[in-house]
Design a protein around this motif. Sequence first.
Motif, PDB file in Angstrom:
ATOM      1  N   ASP A  76      -0.472  -5.270   8.993  1.00 53.71           N
ATOM      2  CA  ASP A  76       0.275  -6.061   8.017  1.00 53.71           C
ATOM      3  C   ASP A  76       1.383  -5.258   7.351  1.00 53.71           C
ATOM      4  O   ASP A  76       2.418  -5.823   6.968  1.00 53.71           O
ATOM      5  CB  ASP A  76      -0.679  -6.602   6.945  1.00 53.71           C
ATOM      6  N   ALA A  77       1.185  -3.942   7.209  1.00 54.56           N
ATOM      7  CA  ALA A  77       2.188  -3.110   6.537  1.00 54.56           C
ATOM      8  C   ALA A  77       3.508  -3.129   7.278  1.00 54.56           C
ATOM      9  O   ALA A  77       4.574  -2.945   6.675  1.00 54.56           O
ATOM     10  CB  ALA A  77       1.677  -1.678   6.399  1.00 54.56           C
ATOM     11  N   GLU A  78       3.473  -3.355   8.596  1.00 50.93           N
ATOM     12  CA  GLU A  78       4.706  -3.389   9.379  1.00 50.93           C
ATOM     13  C   GLU A  78       5.417  -4.729   9.288  1.00 50.93           C
ATOM     14  O   GLU A  78       6.563  -4.853   9.711  1.00 50.93           O
ATOM     15  CB  GLU A  78       4.385  -3.081  10.847  1.00 50.93           C
ATOM     16  N   LEU A  79       4.738  -5.743   8.739  1.00 49.93           N
ATOM     17  CA  LEU A  79       5.296  -7.099   8.754  1.00 49.93           C
ATOM     18  C   LEU A  79       5.538  -7.700   7.378  1.00 49.93           C
ATOM     19  O   LEU A  79       6.160  -8.749   7.278  1.00 49.93           O
ATOM     20  CB  LEU A  79       4.350  -8.034   9.539  1.00 49.93           C
ATOM     21  N   ILE A  80       5.019  -7.042   6.337  1.00 52.89           N
ATOM     22  CA  ILE A  80       5.073  -7.681   5.023  1.00 52.89           C
ATOM     23  C   ILE A  80       6.491  -7.880   4.500  1.00 52.89           C
ATOM     24  O   ILE A  80       6.715  -8.712   3.618  1.00 52.89           O
ATOM     25  CB  ILE A  80       4.280  -6.857   3.983  1.00 52.89           C
ATOM     26  N   TRP A  81       7.465  -7.139   5.064  1.00 57.10           N
ATOM     27  CA  TRP A  81       8.842  -7.294   4.585  1.00 57.10           C
ATOM     28  C   TRP A  81       9.544  -8.467   5.262  1.00 57.10           C
ATOM     29  O   TRP A  81      10.667  -8.807   4.897  1.00 57.10           O
ATOM     30  CB  TRP A  81       9.645  -6.025   4.842  1.00 57.10           C
ATOM     31  N   ASP A  82       8.884  -9.091   6.225  1.00 55.11           N
ATOM     32  CA  ASP A  82       9.489 -10.244   6.904  1.00 55.11           C
ATOM     33  C   ASP A  82       9.484 -11.458   5.994  1.00 55.11           C
ATOM     34  O   ASP A  82       8.626 -11.633   5.126  1.00 55.11           O
ATOM     35  CB  ASP A  82       8.726 -10.594   8.190  1.00 55.11           C
ATOM     36  N   ARG A  83      10.447 -12.339   6.270  1.00 51.87           N
ATOM     37  CA  ARG A  83      10.573 -13.557   5.476  1.00 51.87           C
ATOM     38  C   ARG A  83       9.373 -14.472   5.713  1.00 51.87           C
ATOM     39  O   ARG A  83       8.973 -14.714   6.845  1.00 51.87           O
ATOM     40  CB  ARG A  83      11.860 -14.286   5.863  1.00 51.87           C
ATOM     41  N   LEU A 128       8.232 -14.838   0.041  1.00 55.31           N
ATOM     42  CA  LEU A 128       9.651 -14.460   0.069  1.00 55.31           C
ATOM     43  C   LEU A 128       9.954 -13.251  -0.797  1.00 55.31           C
ATOM     44  O   LEU A 128      11.016 -12.654  -0.682  1.00 55.31           O
ATOM     45  CB  LEU A 128      10.517 -15.628  -0.395  1.00 55.31           C
ATOM     46  N   GLY A 129       9.026 -12.908  -1.697  1.00 56.91           N
ATOM     47  CA  GLY A 129       9.320 -11.864  -2.663  1.00 56.91           C
ATOM     48  C   GLY A 129       9.687 -10.541  -2.031  1.00 56.91           C
ATOM     49  O   GLY A 129      10.709  -9.933  -2.360  1.00 56.91           O
ATOM     50  N   LEU A 130       8.859 -10.052  -1.103  1.00 59.35           N
ATOM     51  CA  LEU A 130       9.123  -8.754  -0.488  1.00 59.35           C
ATOM     52  C   LEU A 130      10.315  -8.823   0.457  1.00 59.35           C
ATOM     53  O   LEU A 130      11.030  -7.823   0.634  1.00 59.35           O
ATOM     54  CB  LEU A 130       7.881  -8.282   0.272  1.00 59.35           C
ATOM     55  N   SER A 131      10.551  -9.995   1.065  1.00 53.68           N
ATOM     56  CA  SER A 131      11.750 -10.150   1.902  1.00 53.68           C
ATOM     57  C   SER A 131      13.006 -10.002   1.058  1.00 53.68           C
ATOM     58  O   SER A 131      13.982  -9.375   1.472  1.00 53.68           O
ATOM     59  CB  SER A 131      11.731 -11.513   2.596  1.00 53.68           C
TER      60      SER A 131
END
Length: 491
Positions: free
Chosen positions: A432-439, A456-459
């Motif tokens: 998940d750490a590799e994907l959490i920045w995705d929209r 959307l927050g981390l995106s």
Amino acid sequence: MRDTSSRSEGWGIALTPRSNKRHALPLRVRLFGYLALFCVFVILILWVLQVALLGNFYRSMTLRRLRGDVRDISASIDSGGDLDIAVYDAAQDSGVCASVYKIQDGRGSSAASAHVKNNCFIHTFLSSDDLARIYSDTKNAGGTLVTGLIGDTENSDGGESMIYSVILDGDGAEYLMLFNTESYPVGATAAMITVQLSLITVLLLLGAAVLAVVISKNITRPVASLSSEAKRLAVGDYDVNFSGSGISEIQNLGDTLKYAASELSKNDRRQKERIANISHDLRTPLTLISGYSEVMRDIPDERTPENMQVVIDESARLSGLVNDILDATKLESGTEHLSPERFSLTDEVEAECRRYSEMLRAKGYTVTYERDGGDAFVMGDKRRVMQAVCNLVNNALNFTGEDKTVHVRQITADGICRTEVIDTGEGISKEDAELIWDRYYRARDRKTKGVPGTGLGLSIVRQVMELHGARYGVTSVPGHGSTFWFEMTLA
């Protein structure tokens, strides 16, 4: 039933895109054209060299050979060698008739001669007057003279005589060297070569056509296969096979398309999951607003401040969700323009933490702030940077542990201000750490299903940081919380 492909009705407009196929040529036609141009270029060079300049080449080569003979004979004269042998060797090697005359008191006497061809001019037709005239003309020409078309002495092969005369000083006297060579019948040779070149041109063009067909088949077959698979991909069929061929560029294209199909398939699957999540998040406040509004409309006693506050809170929540979607869309599309200014990141983050603490104290949440170093002034869009900070804090509040505590820490060193937001939750898995920045991405852990938010927050944090050229990231150990951070250069 009416055809609307070429006209509009009401507010709906159906347009048929124009095709550019009529402006494109098949690959085999283009290949044939290129190969034909190359063949014409080669034939043109051959024609110029073998026909137009054939006489000049032959004359130049003959004179070069005769100059070598002159040097050999001159060396024999200077060294006192046997002149007859030298002249004979030169005549035999070059295939010419040669004569050497010693000039004394304006009169020439034969010093050596080699007669290797029949009906040569200097041995058959040369008179004393001709010899005197050649000597005089050669003297006036600076000691070297080439005389062609002497009389009309055509030999049996159709060639024409050429006299190469040279005057040398040696042994206290002048020597006149005469070389008589028969120029090759260039006209007949050129005509023959022209016919041959015409035949070669036809054969080359036929070969170009065959080669164009063969090459085009080897290229277009894998390209057509890639095109067919790409059309399937365009309509959402991700089970495609982009197989390449023996051509490295097409193989690379196939590998690239295969990778693109794989990524599109993953993104499509994630997008559907995310749309389902955001639809649920939007539906919840809408349902509450609608339900409470109907209750207050139908039951006068339910028009209480508490119920009104629920409607207000859910409206604010819905507004926040919509604003997040709009912000993410603007940032992702590149239409958002930053308004950079110099501001104190330390003061802004500290004030934001105090606001969170006061606002959430009643719910038992605590947001602490600490710093290591002085005030950190940075250059950036203050509104967007603080939006990113708030998103990180909101994310930490959603996932923090039972102590309901979030720590915000700033470290200033070496011209960099590092801001960390630390929670005490379950942490994030490596996947998940590799994907959490995705929209729209939300961790698939079952414990996150009841967590509010759109994903959307981390995106938005990622896009804001990238617009500012700032570094960002997350460190987490499952079961021991997470630390989200970003670094900005001090102004």
